[in-house]
Write a protein that holds these residues in place. Structure first.
Motif, PDB file in Angstrom:
ATOM      1  N   GLN A 531       0.828  -1.206   0.000  1.00  0.00           N
ATOM      2  CA  GLN A 531       0.000   0.000   0.000  1.00  0.00           C
ATOM      3  C   GLN A 531       0.865   1.261   0.000  1.00  0.00           C
ATOM      4  OE1 GLN A 531      -2.957  -1.651  -1.025  1.00  0.00           O
ATOM      5  NE2 GLN A 531      -3.632   0.318  -0.200  1.00  0.00           N
ATOM      6  N   ALA A 532       1.977   1.231   0.733  1.00  0.00           N
ATOM      7  CA  ALA A 532       2.881   2.390   0.758  1.00  0.00           C
ATOM      8  C   ALA A 532       3.497   2.617  -0.621  1.00  0.00           C
ATOM      9  CB  ALA A 532       3.970   2.174   1.803  1.00  0.00           C
ATOM     10  N   ASN A 533       3.871   1.527  -1.299  1.00  0.00           N
ATOM     11  CA  ASN A 533       4.417   1.650  -2.658  1.00  0.00           C
ATOM     12  C   ASN A 533       3.367   2.156  -3.636  1.00  0.00           C
ATOM     13  OD1 ASN A 533       7.017   0.743  -1.976  1.00  0.00           O
ATOM     14  ND2 ASN A 533       6.440  -1.404  -2.219  1.00  0.00           N
ATOM     15  N   LYS A 534       2.131   1.717  -3.464  1.00  0.00           N
ATOM     16  CA  LYS A 534       1.049   2.196  -4.317  1.00  0.00           C
ATOM     17  C   LYS A 534       0.804   3.684  -4.087  1.00  0.00           C
ATOM     18  CE  LYS A 534      -2.669  -0.377  -4.766  1.00  0.00           C
ATOM     19  NZ  LYS A 534      -3.832  -1.225  -4.390  1.00  0.00           N
ATOM     20  N   LYS A 535       0.844   4.096  -2.831  1.00  0.00           N
ATOM     21  CA  LYS A 535       0.615   5.510  -2.520  1.00  0.00           C
ATOM     22  C   LYS A 535       1.680   6.379  -3.171  1.00  0.00           C
ATOM     23  CE  LYS A 535       0.079   8.751   1.326  1.00  0.00           C
ATOM     24  NZ  LYS A 535       0.123   8.939   2.808  1.00  0.00           N
ATOM     25  N   ARG A 536       2.930   5.913  -3.131  1.00  0.00           N
ATOM     26  CA  ARG A 536       4.012   6.679  -3.764  1.00  0.00           C
ATOM     27  C   ARG A 536       3.768   6.808  -5.260  1.00  0.00           C
ATOM     28  NH1 ARG A 536       8.787   5.306  -6.362  1.00  0.00           N
ATOM     29  NH2 ARG A 536      10.384   6.943  -6.316  1.00  0.00           N
ATOM     30  N   LEU A 537       3.348   5.717  -5.919  1.00  0.00           N
ATOM     31  CA  LEU A 537       3.088   5.763  -7.356  1.00  0.00           C
ATOM     32  C   LEU A 537       1.887   6.649  -7.665  1.00  0.00           C
ATOM     33  CD1 LEU A 537       3.830   4.840 -10.187  1.00  0.00           C
ATOM     34  CD2 LEU A 537       2.441   2.786  -9.830  1.00  0.00           C
ATOM     35  N   VAL A 538       0.868   6.600  -6.825  1.00  0.00           N
ATOM     36  CA  VAL A 538      -0.303   7.472  -7.003  1.00  0.00           C
ATOM     37  C   VAL A 538       0.129   8.936  -7.015  1.00  0.00           C
ATOM     38  CG1 VAL A 538      -2.367   8.345  -5.832  1.00  0.00           C
ATOM     39  CG2 VAL A 538      -2.032   5.880  -6.095  1.00  0.00           C
ATOM     40  N   GLU A 539       1.026   9.288  -6.120  1.00  0.00           N
ATOM     41  CA  GLU A 539       1.501  10.682  -6.044  1.00  0.00           C
ATOM     42  C   GLU A 539       2.309  11.051  -7.281  1.00  0.00           C
ATOM     43  OE1 GLU A 539       3.591  10.522  -2.375  1.00  0.00           O
ATOM     44  OE2 GLU A 539       1.776  10.717  -1.133  1.00  0.00           O
ATOM     45  N   LEU A 540       3.128  10.117  -7.784  1.00  0.00           N
ATOM     46  CA  LEU A 540       3.905  10.394  -8.992  1.00  0.00           C
ATOM     47  C   LEU A 540       2.985  10.560 -10.204  1.00  0.00           C
ATOM     48  CD1 LEU A 540       6.880   7.881  -8.539  1.00  0.00           C
ATOM     49  CD2 LEU A 540       7.012  10.383  -8.470  1.00  0.00           C
ATOM     50  N   ILE A 541       1.958   9.717 -10.296  1.00  0.00           N
ATOM     51  CA  ILE A 541       1.008   9.825 -11.414  1.00  0.00           C
ATOM     52  C   ILE A 541       0.274  11.160 -11.366  1.00  0.00           C
ATOM     53  CG2 ILE A 541      -1.153   8.888 -12.331  1.00  0.00           C
ATOM     54  CD1 ILE A 541      -0.090   6.086 -11.550  1.00  0.00           C
ATOM     55  N   LYS A 542      -0.130  11.559 -10.194  1.00  0.00           N
ATOM     56  CA  LYS A 542      -0.824  12.844 -10.049  1.00  0.00           C
ATOM     57  C   LYS A 542       0.103  14.006 -10.387  1.00  0.00           C
ATOM     58  CE  LYS A 542      -3.508  15.639  -6.809  1.00  0.00           C
ATOM     59  NZ  LYS A 542      -4.076  15.730  -5.437  1.00  0.00           N
ATOM     60  N   GLN A 543       1.350  13.917  -9.910  1.00  0.00           N
ATOM     61  CA  GLN A 543       2.310  15.002 -10.117  1.00  0.00           C
ATOM     62  C   GLN A 543       2.679  15.157 -11.588  1.00  0.00           C
ATOM     63  OE1 GLN A 543       5.921  14.461  -7.863  1.00  0.00           O
ATOM     64  NE2 GLN A 543       7.067  15.954  -9.074  1.00  0.00           N
ATOM     65  N   HIS A 544       2.911  14.051 -12.288  1.00  0.00           N
ATOM     66  CA  HIS A 544       3.436  14.127 -13.650  1.00  0.00           C
ATOM     67  C   HIS A 544       2.349  14.027 -14.735  1.00  0.00           C
ATOM     68  CE1 HIS A 544       7.585  14.071 -12.324  1.00  0.00           C
ATOM     69  NE2 HIS A 544       7.333  13.042 -11.536  1.00  0.00           N
ATOM     70  N   LEU A 545       1.236  13.348 -14.445  1.00  0.00           N
ATOM     71  CA  LEU A 545       0.222  13.117 -15.477  1.00  0.00           C
ATOM     72  C   LEU A 545      -1.124  13.751 -15.132  1.00  0.00           C
ATOM     73  CD1 LEU A 545       1.018   9.349 -16.250  1.00  0.00           C
ATOM     74  CD2 LEU A 545       1.828  11.389 -17.469  1.00  0.00           C
ATOM     75  N   GLU A 546      -1.248  14.277 -13.919  1.00  0.00           N
ATOM     76  CA  GLU A 546      -2.475  14.952 -13.473  1.00  0.00           C
ATOM     77  C   GLU A 546      -3.680  14.018 -13.561  1.00  0.00           C
ATOM     78  OE1 GLU A 546      -2.745  18.548 -15.716  1.00  0.00           O
ATOM     79  OE2 GLU A 546      -1.070  19.500 -14.677  1.00  0.00           O
ATOM     80  N   ILE A 547      -3.485  12.772 -13.189  1.00  0.00           N
ATOM     81  CA  ILE A 547      -4.574  11.792 -13.153  1.00  0.00           C
ATOM     82  C   ILE A 547      -4.736  11.332 -11.713  1.00  0.00           C
ATOM     83  CG2 ILE A 547      -5.367   9.524 -13.943  1.00  0.00           C
ATOM     84  CD1 ILE A 547      -3.675   9.916 -16.457  1.00  0.00           C
ATOM     85  N   GLU A 548      -5.978  11.384 -11.212  1.00  0.00           N
ATOM     86  CA  GLU A 548      -6.284  10.930  -9.859  1.00  0.00           C
ATOM     87  C   GLU A 548      -6.547   9.427  -9.889  1.00  0.00           C
ATOM     88  OE1 GLU A 548      -6.478  12.688  -7.063  1.00  0.00           O
ATOM     89  OE2 GLU A 548      -6.527  14.796  -7.684  1.00  0.00           O
TER      90      GLU A 548
END
Length: 828
Positions: A531-548
């Motif tokens: 879950q921690a690894n998923k959360k980190r990837l979620v933040e990267l996706i939001k930061q770079h691709l603007e997708i929630e």
């Protein structure tokens, strides 16, 4: 004078790895190498400072390792590969040298974060995909196992390309990874070899009647070496990767310069240096194919000259070469090494053909990476003869002698001679480089059990019959240092806490995790890491691709080169199927899912680029449809490389390995994802077969045709209309794509894609659709039971020991190379 100085060794005692020593080194490097102080230094300056500080501590180990090889007169392995996809080096080196934490602390005390600094480093753009990443893993394992191993390749100034996605389309940009310099390499201007092209061959007889050949009137390019140290894991062994850069044989033509024509003065130099300019030039043009052939010969010729030079420094008898040298050809790109070695031995060392051929075949071994006939490299004889006239003569003689042997054992079988010939006779004559590599090697290996058996039964069946002991299997592997210890530090820490540290060099130690799959507390902690690894990837996706993206959704990942046989298209058909089910009111029955895709298409591969566009068009519609909400997200991550993989893989929960059965040689992405706790959904293709055998059928999702059923279906005559007519959902999906539902700006955009599917469906996307959809429903059923899913994920991790590149390299060393460890510490 201290003891080391008395032995003639350099004293490196000042390069300790405690925090205070590192701080001093950082300050010195910042001032005296980078030329900055703490007030003017940028983050990139600090990256270079840190890299140089780490490199200093590699040097002592590197020098002593090389010295030990000479002192023990060790047999060396030389790994020839057109690609080495090594990625970033800083973190890997820190972990392997075992001073990651002291370096982090030293930087922190100086006001900087290692985590930020390491992100500055560019990925070394020396490869494209699995072939190059495998080579990088193998170099890591050779050093870790204390094997005297060297990598040889090309120092590309530009990588394949940097992929951007504009309006859903792939757009290629130059990948100038050397723009800011490369602090890990050492230029070796004194290591310079002359490489020849074109010209003509003069033949004459000496006084004893022996034929001699002189290759004259050639065009020449100089190959200059750049060395990069490759550290083993916590063992003080450091091997070498030597890459060649093309340099003009003359700096410029002084006559043009004196006449005021400055462009012409340097034109020859620029043309020469194009050889190492870019990874994989576009070979759809004559000029591109010429450049590709020149690249292959350029690095092979320089490497073999270097190998022989190193051998002759300590050995007088060239016939001893196979006892001290093993050369591995990574795919057919370096297969020109076979005639090049003959050229060096016969034309330069004046050996008789029979003796030279014995040396050559006992020195080389060849790894095959593909079952696709169209992917087996061939060169038009006319082009090859124009570029390398002496080597064409040598290949013709190799083929004449080889076919003579075949004819004696199978007299009258003209069909066999034609099939086994190094030269194809269909239309324009071509040189079949795989045939050349097989004939010129003492061993040929496949890279997965299924792949090797198919080699023996299909594309190389005649060679297997003629050389029954030559083709063997060595299943690919991945280095646990990069792909678990570095990629997933939280999971690594948890594993180490439970079973100790030995797994980093003995991956089969992970088997000790099996009992913990039944431990509720361990499952909880394992789940928390994911879950921690998923959360980190979620933040990267939001930061770079603007997708929630929902962190609690199923992370369904397909990351690999875009190709029709890898069937990203099948994945997209499932995405649209899920979309339609949600729109029809079945959302409550569907597990929230995030589809993550990434990969590059070759610039000239129009269909693959269209698949990327389709993925992005589908994502644009689904991600903005209020009827879907956050139940389904589609994310295409641009510019897939090693660093991107390190971001995605630890967070993945479902690994898509869905190639058409019988077409994937092995795969290594499947291993990386499973090692990090993702469950595989896949066909029985490549190494998926062995992964199933290791993790158990209940811990993997297998669907679709097998290799045998694919063959049978095609023999019967496959009609793509049958699976379409059998499935209303498939009909709806195809109609939506075909009608422009996902491409309202151009409703006909995907008609060519759909027409090919409906007419041919060569990769059986449609015929495997129903079973794939049913298998995905089994995935959802298990995912709803979090405890059961985590249990299966833990068992996947626990049973991945077989897929370590350390095991692969031990197999190569024992079964093919005959190379032994040279240990300065315990090799265990």
């Amino acid at each position: 004078m201290d003891e080391k100085s008395e032995r003639g060794e350099i004293n490196f005692d000042h390069l300790d790895i405690d925090t205070e020593s590192i701080k001093r080194s950082l300050a010195n490097r910042l001032t005296y190498t980078v030329g900055k102080d703490q007030f003017t230094a940028t983050e990139r300056d600090w990256f270079h400072t840190t890299a140089y500080t780490v490199r200093d501590r590699l040097i002592e180990r590197w020098m002593e390792t090389m010295r030990s090889y000479y002192e023990k007169d060790a047999k060396r392995i030389y790994y020839l590969s057109l690609e080495f996809l090594i990625g970033r080096t800083l973190t890997n080196s820190l972990l392997n040298l075992d001073f990651h934490e002291p370096c982090r602390e030293a930087l922190q005390e100086m006001g900087y974060e290692l985590e930020r600094i390491r992100e500055i480093e560019d990925d070394a753009a020396l490869g494209n995909g699995g072939l190059g990443r495998l080579a990088a893993c193998f170099l890591d394992s050779m050093a870790t196992l204390c094997l005297p191993g060297y990598g040889y390749g090309i120092r590309y100034e530009y990588g394949m390309f940097k992929q951007q996605i504009r309006n859903g389309w792939q757009v290629e940009h130059p990948e100038n990874w050397l723009r800011y310099g490369n602090p890990w390499e050492y230029a070796r201007p004194e290591v310079l070899f002359n490489v020849k092209f074109k010209g003509r061959v003069v033949q004459y007889k000496d006084e004893e009647g022996r034929n001699h050949h002189h290759w004259i009137d050639t065009e020449e390019v100089m190959a200059m070496a750049y060395d990069t140290p490759i550290p083993g894991y916590k063992n003080d062994s450091v091997n070498n990767m030597r890459l060649w850069s093309a340099k003009g044989s003359r700096d410029f033509d002084l006559n043009y310069f004196n006449q005021g024509d400055y462009i012409m003065a340097v034109e020859e130099k620029n043309i020469s240096e194009n050889l190492s300019r870019v990874l994989y030039p576009n070979d759809t043009t004559v000029m591109g194919r010429e450049l590709r052939l020149q690249q292959e010969y350029f690095f092979v010729s320089a490497s073999l000259q270097d190998i022989l030079f190193r051998f002759q420094k300590h050995h007088d008898n060239i016939t001893e070469l196979p006892d001290k040298v093993a050369v591995q050809l990574n795919d057919t790109h370096p297969a020109i090494a076979v005639p090049e070695m003959m050229h060096l031995l016969v034309d330069h060392h004046q050996l008789e053909w029979k003796e030279a051929w014995s040396i050559t075949t006992r020195t080389f071994s060849y790894t095959n990476h593909t079952l696709l006939p169209e992917a087996l490299e061939t060169w038009p004889v006319a082009l090859f003869g124009r570029m390398l006239p002496r080597h064409l003569q040598i290949i013709q003689e190799i083929n004449r002698r080889f076919l003579n042997d075949v004819m004696h054992t199978h007299p009258g079988d003209a069909g066999l001679l034609s099939r086994m010939s190094i030269f194809s006779e269909d239309g324009e004559q071509h040189i079949r480089m795989a045939h050349l590599a097989i004939v010129g090697s003492h061993h040929v290996n496949g890279v997965a059990a299924l792949h090797t058996e198919l080699m023996k039964e299909t594309i190389f069946a005649d060679f297997h019959s003629f050389y029954p002991e030559k083709i063997i299997n060595i299943t690919n592997g991945i280095t646990p240092r990069r792909w678990l210890n570095q990629a997933n530090p939280q999971l690594s820490q948890l594993i180490t806490e439970m079973i100790g540290t030995k797994w980093t060099t003995h991956l089969d130690e992970l088997k000790k995790l099996e009992p913990f799959a039944e431990d509720a507390e361990f499952r909880r902690r394992f789940h928390a890491v994911k879950q921690a690894n998923k959360k980190r990837l979620v933040e990267l996706i939001k930061q770079h691709l603007e997708i929630e993206v929902r962190t609690d959704s199923l992370f369904d990942v397909q990351i690999k080169r875009i190709h029709e046989y890898k069937r990203q298209l099948l994945n997209l058909l499932h995405v649209v199927t899920l979309y339609n089910r949600i729109r029809s009111g079945q959302g409550d029955e569907i597990v929230p899912r995030t589809i993550i895709m990434s990969g590059k298409a070759a610039p000239g591969y129009a269909t693959a680029k269209l698949i990327i566009k389709l993925a992005n068009d589908i994502a644009d519609i689904i991600n903005h449809d209020p009827a879907v909400g956050d139940l389904l997200r589609v994310v295409f991550v641009p510019n897939y490389d090693v660093s991107t993989a390190l971001d995605i893989i630890p967070a993945a929960e479902l690994s898509e390995q869905i190639s058409t059965a019988g077409m994937e040689a092995s795969g290594t992405g499947n291993m990386k994802l499973a090692l990090n706790g993702a469950l595989t959904i896949g066909t029985l293709d490549g190494a998926n077969v062995e992964i199933r055998d290791e993790v158990g059928e209940e811990n993997i999702f297998i669907f679709g045709h097998t290799t045998d059923s694919v063959k049978q279906l095609r023999q019967q005559g496959y009609n793509p209309q049958q699976p379409i007519e059998a499935s209303k959902e498939l009909q709806q999906v195809l109609e939506m794509i075909d009608s422009g539902f996902f491409s309202p700006d151009d409703p006909t955009r995907y008609k060519p894609l759909l027409e090919t599917l409906r007419r041919e469906d060569h990769y059986l996307v449609l015929d495997d659709y129903a079973d794939y959809i049913a298998c995905q429903q089994r995935v959802e059923a298990l995912y709803r039971d979090s405890e059961a899913w985590d249990r299966s994920a833990i068992l996947n991790v626990a049973n991945m020991g077989h897929f370590s590149s350390d095991r692969s390299i031990r197999d190569y060393a024992e079964k093919i190379w005959g190379v032994k460890p040279v240990c300065r510490q315990s090799c265990d």
